[in-house]
Motif scaffolding. Sequence first.
Motif, PDB file in Angstrom:
ATOM      1  N   GLN A 101       0.824  -1.205   0.000  1.00 25.89           N
ATOM      2  CA  GLN A 101       0.000   0.000   0.000  1.00 25.89           C
ATOM      3  C   GLN A 101       0.864   1.263   0.000  1.00 25.89           C
ATOM      4  O   GLN A 101       0.527   2.253  -0.632  1.00 25.89           O
ATOM      5  CB  GLN A 101      -0.932   0.006   1.223  1.00 25.89           C
ATOM      6  CG  GLN A 101      -1.957   1.121   1.110  1.00 25.89           C
ATOM      7  CD  GLN A 101      -2.992   1.101   2.197  1.00 25.89           C
ATOM      8  OE1 GLN A 101      -2.897   0.361   3.166  1.00 25.89           O
ATOM      9  NE2 GLN A 101      -4.010   1.920   2.041  1.00 25.89           N
ATOM     10  N   PHE A 102       1.964   1.198   0.725  1.00 31.03           N
ATOM     11  CA  PHE A 102       2.855   2.366   0.815  1.00 31.03           C
ATOM     12  C   PHE A 102       4.268   1.938   0.403  1.00 31.03           C
ATOM     13  O   PHE A 102       5.117   1.682   1.258  1.00 31.03           O
ATOM     14  CB  PHE A 102       2.868   2.925   2.240  1.00 31.03           C
ATOM     15  CG  PHE A 102       1.490   3.235   2.773  1.00 31.03           C
ATOM     16  CD1 PHE A 102       0.715   4.228   2.199  1.00 31.03           C
ATOM     17  CD2 PHE A 102       0.963   2.524   3.841  1.00 31.03           C
ATOM     18  CE1 PHE A 102      -0.551   4.514   2.687  1.00 31.03           C
ATOM     19  CE2 PHE A 102      -0.307   2.796   4.338  1.00 31.03           C
ATOM     20  CZ  PHE A 102      -1.063   3.790   3.749  1.00 31.03           C
ATOM     21  N   PRO A 103       4.497   1.827  -0.899  1.00 32.64           N
ATOM     22  CA  PRO A 103       5.788   1.273  -1.359  1.00 32.64           C
ATOM     23  C   PRO A 103       6.993   2.189  -1.160  1.00 32.64           C
ATOM     24  O   PRO A 103       8.122   1.748  -1.312  1.00 32.64           O
ATOM     25  CB  PRO A 103       5.555   1.005  -2.849  1.00 32.64           C
ATOM     26  CG  PRO A 103       4.384   1.829  -3.240  1.00 32.64           C
ATOM     27  CD  PRO A 103       3.583   2.104  -2.018  1.00 32.64           C
ATOM     28  N   HIS A 128       4.327   5.389   5.580  1.00 26.54           N
ATOM     29  CA  HIS A 128       3.115   4.691   5.986  1.00 26.54           C
ATOM     30  C   HIS A 128       1.867   5.566   5.775  1.00 26.54           C
ATOM     31  O   HIS A 128       0.911   5.546   6.542  1.00 26.54           O
ATOM     32  CB  HIS A 128       3.250   4.285   7.466  1.00 26.54           C
ATOM     33  CG  HIS A 128       2.335   3.179   7.869  1.00 26.54           C
ATOM     34  ND1 HIS A 128       1.335   3.358   8.791  1.00 26.54           N
ATOM     35  CD2 HIS A 128       2.242   1.905   7.489  1.00 26.54           C
ATOM     36  CE1 HIS A 128       0.684   2.239   8.971  1.00 26.54           C
ATOM     37  NE2 HIS A 128       1.217   1.324   8.180  1.00 26.54           N
TER      38      HIS A 128
END
Lengths: 191, 334
Positions: A101-103, A128
């Motif tokens: 989701q938060f690469p 994040h």
Amino acid sequence: MLLKNSVVSLCIAVCGLLAQNAGAANYTVDGSHTSVIFGVSHLGYSFTYGRFNKVEGSFVFDKNDPNASTFEVTFHTTSVDTNDEKRDEHLKSPDFFDVRQFPKITFKTTQVSSTANEMQLTGNLTMHGVTKQVTIPLKYLGEGKGPYGNYRCGFSSRFTLKRSDFEMKGMIPHIGDNISILFSFEGIQNK
Amino acid sequence: MITPLDIVAIFITPLLLGLAAAWCFRSVASLGAAVGTWVALVSCYLFRWTLADWTILETDAKSAGGLVVCLKSAFGQLVSPSTALEWLPLAATGVLIFDVIGLFVARRRGDGNQQERELLGRRSTVFLVASLAAFSALCVGLMARLLWTSIYLTDSYSTWQQTAYLIVPAIALASIWWFGKLRRDNSDDSTLGLIALAVVTLSICVLLGTSGTIQYALFTGGAMTFPFILLLHRRSQSELARPVAGIVAVAIGTPVALGYFFAELTWVNGLAAYASLVMLMLMWPTRDASPTRRWVRALLPMLPVVVAAANSAVGMMNEIEMVPEAGSNPYINL
């Protein structure tokens, strides 16, 4: 005549070198000479250290006027590595970095101030999914030509973050909230 | 590590609040069940986040004032979500509003008390199809929001793949809701149906916990309150599955989808969980069936997810045994 030509060539070379180093210069972060090491307490008995293997970024730096510098760095969370495959899998999960989701973790300066020994980088750190303004110290290490002729400039930084500030609250206090970070990077001057 | 405080935060307190809410709305039979389960879900998230903030507090800050600060922060998280999972309470609120609007639309169409018993209201084909289309659109929107910042909606994936990532789980979620609403039986067997719901929820909880995410498992565990809240309602209404179908889809179905996208839940295990939820909604045991038939209707929906959860748990245990330095495995240490 030969002497005159040599003097002119030397002047041109010196002027070129001065022009190259005078004022702010643009650099691209050299991933293979960049290290991001983080340490976190495990149950209060020990510290576990890990790193991000993939880092990208760029900066504009002027040794004579550090306050005019800007820095932008991206850490790829998918490259987290703590030398334990199973733990890395868990760190990548939604319990921690939530990498799918938060690469990316990004940092971009908004203000740079400097003292005799080091700079203070104030900027937006996004991790994040949460963006917070942080100030981190940055020590200028040196600059000069590398073995293959490209011009390089390097820095290091050591600071601490609270992961809970970025809504990463899984398993606190068993896995510590305070994360110590050691970050050193080198940039190659853009041609 | 799951502490007794976690159990209080995600199960006991939400259960009590859910029961109280259901009791308050007892005069509108099916609304009580829906509101009760919704309150339980929202408070499960709220108190888990409060507990997470409380844990971080310094010892001298752990006072009544500190608790208020933590509650305030958790409430902020509730109305301003960041991670995909944090969107679920708002999604459940959207589903509840959708169902309540359905109820009022049905009332305006003049079917009175009989319609009051089924949240969606009058089940003409047009009404049901329109509701399904609207709910599916809601689910597509939900999936789009959940995957918004993720790698799945970037250039790494083709437009077709991105479309599939939005549409397929949305249809799956909508179908859980749809099959729940579609049921025409009005003599639900509360005991067997609720046992089946509890077992399916627990199995999904295990499945998620053994697929790399303790957090998803914990929040899905909060949905274990649903059977108990419905149990309270077994006297006041005979229909149980229908009023809570939407909340079940969001509270239990969505974490399964998220487990596939963001954790290590395999598509086979995800499919098993989905099959169980759909079968549960379709086959909810009824009192007018023979005892054998009732048991079959209760046991069949459990099968896919129980087998998948058992297989996943055994696989994880074997993996742990195979790791020589087991001390470095976070699942063992914590």
